[in-house]
Design an enzyme around this catalytic site. Structure first.
Site, PDB file in Angstrom:
ATOM      1  CG  ASN A   1      -2.266  -0.640   0.999  1.00  0.00           C
ATOM      2  OD1 ASN A   1      -2.863  -0.465   0.166  1.00  0.00           O
ATOM      3  ND2 ASN A   1      -2.533  -1.938   1.578  1.00  0.00           N
TER       4      ASN A   1
ATOM      5  NE  ARG B   1       2.069  -2.560  18.752  1.00  0.00           N
ATOM      6  CZ  ARG B   1       2.232  -3.687  19.408  1.00  0.00           C
ATOM      7  NH1 ARG B   1       2.300  -4.894  18.946  1.00  0.00           N
ATOM      8  NH2 ARG B   1       2.013  -3.570  20.804  1.00  0.00           N
ATOM      9  CB  ILE B   2      -4.597  -0.754  18.960  1.00  0.00           C
ATOM     10  CG1 ILE B   2      -4.975  -1.974  18.048  1.00  0.00           C
ATOM     11  CG2 ILE B   2      -5.566  -0.088  19.367  1.00  0.00           C
ATOM     12  CD1 ILE B   2      -5.605  -2.964  19.163  1.00  0.00           C
ATOM     13  CG  LEU B   3      -2.201   4.517  16.468  1.00  0.00           C
ATOM     14  CD1 LEU B   3      -2.277   5.330  15.234  1.00  0.00           C
ATOM     15  CD2 LEU B   3      -0.740   4.733  17.256  1.00  0.00           C
TER      16      LEU B   3
ATOM     17  CG  HIS C   1     -10.111  -3.137   8.099  1.00  0.00           C
ATOM     18  ND1 HIS C   1      -9.172  -3.638   9.032  1.00  0.00           N
ATOM     19  CD2 HIS C   1     -11.219  -3.712   7.915  1.00  0.00           C
ATOM     20  CE1 HIS C   1      -9.837  -4.746   9.488  1.00  0.00           C
ATOM     21  NE2 HIS C   1     -10.950  -4.817   9.114  1.00  0.00           N
TER      22      HIS C   1
ATOM     23  CD  GLU D   1     -15.769   2.989  18.931  1.00  0.00           C
ATOM     24  OE1 GLU D   1     -16.720   2.285  18.586  1.00  0.00           O
ATOM     25  OE2 GLU D   1     -16.056   4.259  19.152  1.00  0.00           O
TER      26      GLU D   1
HETATM   27  C1  GRF Z   1      -3.339  -4.530   3.760  1.00  0.00           C
HETATM   28  O1  GRF Z   1      -4.201  -5.884   3.702  1.00  0.00           O
HETATM   29  C2  GRF Z   1      -4.061  -3.675   4.769  1.00  0.00           C
HETATM   30  O2  GRF Z   1      -5.292  -3.368   4.411  1.00  0.00           O
HETATM   31  C3  GRF Z   1      -3.853  -4.199   6.183  1.00  0.00           C
HETATM   32  O3  GRF Z   1      -2.621  -4.932   6.040  1.00  0.00           O
HETATM   33  C4  GRF Z   1      -2.044  -5.261   4.646  1.00  0.00           C
HETATM   34  C5  GRF Z   1      -0.814  -4.400   4.682  1.00  0.00           C
HETATM   35  O4  GRF Z   1      -0.370  -4.762   3.357  1.00  0.00           O
HETATM   36  N1  GRF Z   1      -4.256  -3.251   7.145  1.00  0.00           N
HETATM   37  P1  GRF Z   1       0.989  -4.023   2.968  1.00  0.00           P
HETATM   38  O5  GRF Z   1       1.869  -3.776   3.902  1.00  0.00           O
HETATM   39  O6  GRF Z   1       0.455  -2.738   2.482  1.00  0.00           O
HETATM   40  O7  GRF Z   1       1.281  -4.673   1.815  1.00  0.00           O
END
Ligand code: GRF
Length: 217
Positions: free
Chosen positions: A18, A95-97, A113, A147
């Protein structure tokens, strides 16, 4: 593109595909933003290598070095603030913030997500979606609140679930869409078109999901 690019900081934990989609979209002139730094809680995250290759500053703030979540977040916040971002992007940040962090940047932190929230918050979303027998799955970009995986939704992408799908195949199908909707959401924000007002996300002054004709299931 005119005007100054929006300074952003990207938080990562893992492989960074990403992150790569954001780097590539900026390089292609599609997103008027500049990544000031990529910060990871895992010093060995491949995502940091992607950032270095793109000439972007990297930092590691290892959560394991701190006795508690508060200490880790104080250190993380300190590093983040050093880069004065106007937007923080969580791109596979695991990590949860807590509220201290999140409230400080309310309306200025977004997360990707891998599910159609509010369905399947948390981990292992693809396996859980298959077990639940859904016919449709996807990804969500949302503003981060206190949350877990529950903040106001900015954009969603839907994919079909096919008979015989495995979590891996479904994940790959969803990931392709993640790589489109996350840079797009950052572009909207950078163009000043996206706003969190109360708990409502506005895109060009209209509720974002309505504007996109995509409502959560
Ligand atoms: C992705 O599926 C994202 O939605 C989730 O963790 C994964 C991370 O993938 N939160 P990358 O590190 O971006 O390849």
């Amino acid at each position: 593109m005119s005007g100054k690019p929006l300074p952003i900081v990207v938080l990562v934990s893992g492989r960074g595909t990403n992150l790569q989609s954001i780097i590539d979209a900026i390089a292609a002139g599609e997103v008027p933003a500049a990544i000031r730094a990529v910060i990871s809680n895992e010093a060995g995250a491949p995502a940091l290598e992607r950032a270095r290759r793109a000439g972007i500053a990297t930092e590691a703030v290892a959560h394991r070095d701190f006795p508690d979540r508060e200490g880790f977040e104080r250190a993380l916040l300190h590093v983040v603030e050093g880069y004065a971002p106007q937007l923080i992007v969580l791109a596979g940040f695991m990590r949860i913030l807590t509220r201290t962090f999140v409230d400080r940047y309310r309306g200025r932190i977004m997360n990707i997500h891998p599910s159609l929230l509010p369905r399947f918050p948390g981990l292992d979303t693809h396996r859980r979606a298959l077990e639940a027998g859904v016919s449709e799955h996807g990804a969500t970009v949302h503003f981060v609140t206190g949350e877990l995986d529950a903040g106001p939704i900015i954009a969603q992408a839907r994919v079909p679930v096919y008979p015989g799908d495995t979590p891996e195949r479904l994940a790959a199908r969803v990931l392709e869409h993640e790589h489109r909707i996350l840079p797009r959401a950052i572009r909207w924000f950078a163009e000043g078109r996206l706003e969190l007002r109360g708990d409502t996300v506005l895109l060009d002054g209209r509720p974002a999901l309505e504007a996109l004709d995509e409502s959560p299931t």
